[in-house]
Design a protein around this motif. Structure first.
Motif, short mmCIF file in Angstrom:
data_model
loop_
_atom_site.label_atom_id
_atom_site.label_comp_id
_atom_site.label_asym_id
_atom_site.label_seq_id
_atom_site.Cartn_x
_atom_site.Cartn_y
_atom_site.Cartn_z
N MET A 1 -40.62 43.29 73.59
CA MET A 1 -41.96 43.84 73.39
C MET A 1 -42.18 44.95 74.42
O MET A 1 -41.87 44.76 75.59
N PRO A 2 -42.70 46.10 73.99
CA PRO A 2 -42.90 47.19 74.94
C PRO A 2 -43.98 46.87 75.96
O PRO A 2 -45.15 46.71 75.61
N LYS B 1 -49.52 49.62 76.31
CA LYS B 1 -50.20 50.69 75.58
C LYS B 1 -50.32 50.23 74.13
O LYS B 1 -49.33 49.84 73.50
N ARG B 2 -51.52 50.24 73.62
CA ARG B 2 -51.78 49.74 72.27
C ARG B 2 -50.88 50.41 71.22
O ARG B 2 -50.32 49.75 70.35
N GLY B 3 -50.70 51.73 71.32
CA GLY B 3 -49.89 52.45 70.35
C GLY B 3 -48.43 52.01 70.35
O GLY B 3 -47.80 51.89 69.29
N GLU B 4 -47.87 51.75 71.55
CA GLU B 4 -46.48 51.29 71.64
C GLU B 4 -46.33 49.91 71.00
O GLU B 4 -45.36 49.65 70.29
N VAL B 5 -47.29 49.04 71.25
CA VAL B 5 -47.25 47.70 70.68
C VAL B 5 -47.44 47.76 69.17
O VAL B 5 -46.74 47.06 68.42
N ASP B 6 -48.34 48.60 68.70
CA ASP B 6 -48.53 48.77 67.26
C ASP B 6 -47.23 49.21 66.58
O ASP B 6 -46.85 48.66 65.54
N ASP B 7 -46.53 50.17 67.17
CA ASP B 7 -45.25 50.63 66.62
C ASP B 7 -44.22 49.52 66.61
O ASP B 7 -43.48 49.34 65.64
N TRP B 8 -44.16 48.75 67.69
CA TRP B 8 -43.23 47.63 67.80
C TRP B 8 -43.49 46.60 66.70
O TRP B 8 -42.56 46.11 66.06
N VAL B 9 -44.76 46.28 66.46
CA VAL B 9 -45.12 45.33 65.40
C VAL B 9 -44.73 45.89 64.04
O VAL B 9 -44.12 45.20 63.22
N ARG B 10 -45.06 47.16 63.79
CA ARG B 10 -44.74 47.78 62.50
C ARG B 10 -43.23 47.79 62.23
O ARG B 10 -42.81 47.71 61.08
N ASN B 11 -42.44 47.90 63.28
CA ASN B 11 -40.98 47.95 63.14
C ASN B 11 -40.35 46.57 63.13
O ASN B 11 -39.13 46.45 63.20
#
Length: 64
Positions: free
Chosen positions: A31-32, A43-53
């Motif tokens: 997890m980032p 950072k919310r955006g990094e975590v959002d990308d990680w979840v999406r991927n």
């Protein structure tokens, strides 16, 4: 919404998981997260990308 660093509790609340799950995802699922002293920050955006991927999906290394 402002782009600020989130704490373990805040990112857990955002994702709807407990803090123990957040710590497990950091160590087992890459997890980032950024360590600042003794604290983990996100950072919310990094975590959002990680979840999406698929980083948080049950099919990854271990179930949450």
């Amino acid at each position: 919404m402002e782009d600020r660093w989130l704490s373990v509790d805040e990112i857990g609340e955002y994702l709807g998981v407990k803090r123990d799950t957040v710590y497990r995802w950091i160590s087992e699922r890459a997890m980032p997260a950024h360590r600042i002293g003794r604290l983990w920050k996100f950072k919310r955006g990094e975590v959002d990308d990680w979840v999406r991927n698929g980083g948080a999906s049950e099919g990854s290394k271990t179930d949450a």
